[in-house]
Scaffold this motif. Structure first.
Motif, PDB file in Angstrom:
ATOM      1  N   LYS A 350       0.846  -1.305   0.069  1.00 53.38           N
ATOM      2  CA  LYS A 350      -0.163  -0.054  -0.101  1.00 53.38           C
ATOM      3  C   LYS A 350       0.988   1.378  -0.033  1.00 53.38           C
ATOM      4  N   ALA A 351       2.053   1.348   0.746  1.00 54.68           N
ATOM      5  CA  ALA A 351       2.960   2.374   1.005  1.00 54.68           C
ATOM      6  C   ALA A 351       3.552   2.612  -0.207  1.00 54.68           C
ATOM      7  N   TYR A 354       2.348   4.871  -3.040  1.00 52.72           N
ATOM      8  CA  TYR A 354       2.207   6.384  -3.120  1.00 52.72           C
ATOM      9  C   TYR A 354       3.689   7.122  -3.219  1.00 52.72           C
ATOM     10  N   THR A 355       4.490   6.014  -3.652  1.00 52.02           N
ATOM     11  CA  THR A 355       5.902   6.619  -3.953  1.00 52.02           C
ATOM     12  C   THR A 355       5.943   7.324  -5.228  1.00 52.02           C
ATOM     13  N   GLY A 383       2.539   1.214  -7.737  1.00 52.76           N
ATOM     14  CA  GLY A 383       1.152   0.580  -7.644  1.00 52.76           C
ATOM     15  C   GLY A 383       1.218  -0.858  -8.143  1.00 52.76           C
ATOM     16  N   GLU A 387      -3.371  -2.280  -6.072  1.00 55.31           N
ATOM     17  CA  GLU A 387      -3.558  -1.244  -5.540  1.00 55.31           C
ATOM     18  C   GLU A 387      -4.064  -0.090  -6.694  1.00 55.31           C
ATOM     19  N   HIS A 391      -7.936   2.208  -6.082  1.00 58.07           N
ATOM     20  CA  HIS A 391      -8.011   3.606  -6.091  1.00 58.07           C
ATOM     21  C   HIS A 391      -8.821   4.037  -7.258  1.00 58.07           C
ATOM     22  N   PHE A 395      -6.156   8.557  -9.039  1.00 56.29           N
ATOM     23  CA  PHE A 395      -4.980   8.341  -8.163  1.00 56.29           C
ATOM     24  C   PHE A 395      -3.949   7.793  -9.095  1.00 56.29           C
ATOM     25  N   THR A 396      -4.168   7.035 -10.208  1.00 54.36           N
ATOM     26  CA  THR A 396      -3.246   6.709 -11.216  1.00 54.36           C
ATOM     27  C   THR A 396      -2.723   7.765 -12.006  1.00 54.36           C
ATOM     28  N   ARG A 399      -0.106   9.836 -10.875  1.00 57.27           N
ATOM     29  CA  ARG A 399       1.172   9.300 -10.942  1.00 57.27           C
ATOM     30  C   ARG A 399       1.389   9.223 -12.322  1.00 57.27           C
TER      31      ARG A 399
END
Length: 686
Positions: A350-351, A354-355, A383, A387, A391, A395-396, A399
């Motif tokens: 999950k973390a 978000y990178t 992701g 993941e 979302h 969200f994607t 990124r």
């Protein structure tokens, strides 16, 4: 006869004297080198004062215009003051036109050549007009003026920074005595102590650039390690200079200097000749005067290839971890996975989503038979599919737009979307609207590669006879035949198999498609049906090309043993659990592509030199110089499928591997399907 004298700060070994005709007038041109000695230059000016109609000053600073700053270099002013009664010029007026034209001519001639290129200026003040022209095509402008002026290992990174730097340093640099003071500074022990650091910084900047704007003499300390594959914008490229570039593996040279009598002539000489011919001072010359000379003499920038034609384009491609298992193989996450329970890795997964995007691998060595080369970068977003799908699309999107900005900064001219990043939301349309460079999903080549792979798979399994012409003695079905991609798959298969079956819930469109195929391919035997169920068990090949993502479009348990199913829909029509139920059937997701050249790239789960078809689409477009939004959305256009296939062949692409939902099929996989299919057929009732 009019006489023009060029007083150069360069070496005396290049001195010459020639006679020519210019603007319908006879001219004598004399070049006098002074080996960098300003006093000798003053003496030379005094000696030619009586015979010269106009004088050019060479290898000395122009009076620059940078932003709002008008810069008069003290050394240049000192030489001009020696002959106040003569027309003296550095060629600044003509040089500004030729420099800017060199950029525009090259961009027009080669198409998108400077898009997002990383350009390094050894002297930003001297190349300001070039920088302004290039700023229309790239934001990646870097200026080495702090290094060359003061030995400071820092690059300026925008036109604005160059203008600010000039406004601050001009009062110091452009006054009498300033040059000597800086030279004294550069000889101090303190500077010598840090010279290695400064030198290394500039070498790195050259190595990381794509285009270098510099006088040839400014490059003499660099080797092929830094200059290999670079484009150099410069002037007065003689045969010996071109040989030097060749030894450094420079890919391309843009020479903006004029030529006269078969040799490059300094811009200062040409402007002095114009001044003498028109009996005007350089300050009195206007645009029409320059344009008349340029057009009458046919002067244009030269694009030179020291080692033969060599163009290097640039791309980026977005990848992401396909599962949590992928993360456990990546340092330092592999260590965490070894010492942590699964729950911790769930949190890590999950973390990581978000990178920020980062460069996973540089890609180089791809070379087309046409001579075109490319380099690129694989950019990772964090992701996993789980993941990404957990979302919302934004969200994607966020990124992917971060990745696009990184790609632009690296110099990419197009960016491809890989794996799940190309199916999120509207399949690339929104990203393409917001991104600072063109986007493609690669789905056109994925479809092409899948059809390509299906034909090869039938050959490898060997249960269907394929004639010398490549036509299969069997039956093929297209599910979703009336769709954009399905209709063209149907037209293609009608030429490749004995009988073609078309299935779609649109009777009128089916009738029209059948009629059209029979007109195009009179020998074709075409059957139509509202669904796939009726004829499914007889098919040797099935192509699924529906747009009903998530719906079960056929019962795989009814499929004939040994059948080859090609899933060209994106997302896929055949779920992995269905594939697992029929080990005697081969379900193809894509055909992997062998890239041309000696490919250098980190592991992406395929053998060396082989790429997924979606990545290969980005590479083909880059080799072709087609920097445009190519494949977007869920409706794949057959024209683009056909076009990318032909372009792939042009650039040396070959089918290298055939993949299913679990990765690349081995020769053992084809043999297994054949054996299991023969067993099932032998047990089937007559």
């Amino acid at each position: 006869m009019k006489t023009v004298v060029s007083i150069s700060q360069g070496s005396t070994e290049h001195d010459y004297e020639l006679e020519t005709e210019f603007m319908a007038q006879p001219f004598r041109i004399i070049r006098i080198g002074t080996d960098g000695d300003l006093s000798r230059a003053e003496a030379a000016l005094e000696s030619v004062r009586s015979e010269a109609d106009a004088i050019g000053l060479s290898m000395i600073h122009d009076h620059y215009e940078v932003g709002r700053e008008q810069l008069e270099h003290p050394d240049t002013a000192r030489l001009e003051a020696c002959v106040p009664d003569k027309s003296v010029t550095t060629g600044a007026g003509l040089r500004a036109i030729l420099q800017e034209w060199a950029v525009r001519h090259t961009q027009s001639e080669l198409g998108h050549f400077f898009d997002n290129a990383r350009v390094l200026f050894m002297n930003g003040q001297a190349g300001y007009r070039i920088a302004r022209a290039l700023s229309e095509h790239t934001d990646n402008l870097y200026f080495a003026d702090p290094y060359t002026d003061f030995g400071v290992p820092r690059l300026l990174t925008s036109l604005k920074q160059l203008e600010t730097y000039t406004s601050i340093t001009a009062p110091v640099m452009f006054r009498p005595g300033a040059v000597k003071a800086v030279e004294t500074l550069l000889r101090t022990p303190l500077y010598r102590l840090g010279e290695g650091l400064v030198h290394g910084a500039l070498h790195r900047a050259v190595s990381e650039s794509h285009v270098i704007v510099a006088a040839i003499g400014d490059l003499e300390h660099f080797t092929h390690k830094e200059l290999d594959g670079k484009t150099v914008i410069t002037s007065r490229v003689t045969d010996s200079a071109l040989d030097w570039m060749r030894s450094r593996r420079v890919a391309m040279v843009v020479d903006y200097s004029p030529w006269l009598e078969g040799r490059p002539v300094g811009v200062n000489v040409m402007e002095a000749m114009i001044s003498a011919a028109l009996s005007r001072t350089p300050g009195q010359l206007g645009p029409d005067d320059y344009l008349e000379v340029i057009q009458n003499l046919g002067i244009e920038p030269r694009i030179l290839y020291p080692n033969g034609y060599r163009r290097i384009n640039r791309f980026a491609f977005v990848i992401h971890p396909l599962s949590q298992q992928y993360l456990t193989k990546t340092p330092p996450l592999d260590w965490i996975a070894n010492v942590s329970p699964p729950m911790v890795m769930n949190l890590v997964e999950k973390a990581v989503a978000y990178t920020p995007p980062f460069i996973y691998s540089k890609v180089s060595g791809i070379r087309s038979p046409t001579g075109d080369e490319i380099e690129g970068w694989l950019i990772t977003v964090g992701g996993t599919p789980r993941e990404i799908m957990a979302h919302g699309p934004e969200f994607t999107y966020a990124r992917l737009l971060q990745a696009a900005k990184l790609a632009k900064k690296m110099g990419a001219q197009i960016m491809g979307l890989g794996a799940f990043t190309k199916v999120v939301g509207d399949a690339g349309i929104t990203v393409a609207k917001r991104a600072p460079l063109p986007i493609t999903t690669g789905n056109s080549y994925s479809a092409s590669g899948a059809l390509w792979a299906a034909h090869d798979a039938m050959k490898k399994i060997g249960l269907v006879t394929i004639g010398p012409s490549g036509k299969a003695a069997g039956k093929a079905m297209v599910v979703g035949a009336t769709g954009a991609i399905g209709s063209v798959c149907a037209r293609l298969l009608a030429k490749a198999v004995d009988e073609i079956y078309l299935a779609a819930p649109e009777p009128a469109k089916l009738l029209s498609l059948k009629e059209s195929i029979e007109q195009e391919t009179p020998e074709a035997i075409v059957h139509i049906a509202g669904s796939a169920d009726r004829d499914l068990a007889e098919m040797d090949m099935i192509v699924t090309a529906t747009s009903g993502a998530g719906k079960r479009i056929l019962d795989i348990m009814k499929v004939k043993p040994g059948c080859v199913i090609t899933d060209v829909a994106r997302p896929l029509d055949i779920p992995a659990e269905d594939v697992a139920r029929r080990p005697d059937v081969m379900v193809i997701e894509s055909g992997e592509i062998q890239l041309p050249g000696e490919v250098h790239m980190k592991d992406i789960g395929l053998p060396k030199g082989i790429a997924y078809a979606c990545l290969a689409e980005t590479i083909v477009l880059t080799l072709e110089g087609r920097f445009e939004n190519f494949t977007l959305g869920r409706n794949i256009e057959w024209e683009k499928v056909r076009e990318i296939y032909k372009l792939g062949l042009k650039h040396g692409m070959k089918l290298a591997a055939i993949s299913g939902v679990n990765g690349v099929f081995s020769e053992e996989d084809f043999e297994r399907v054949r054996v299991l299919a023969e067993q099932e057929r032998s047990h089937a009732p007559a």
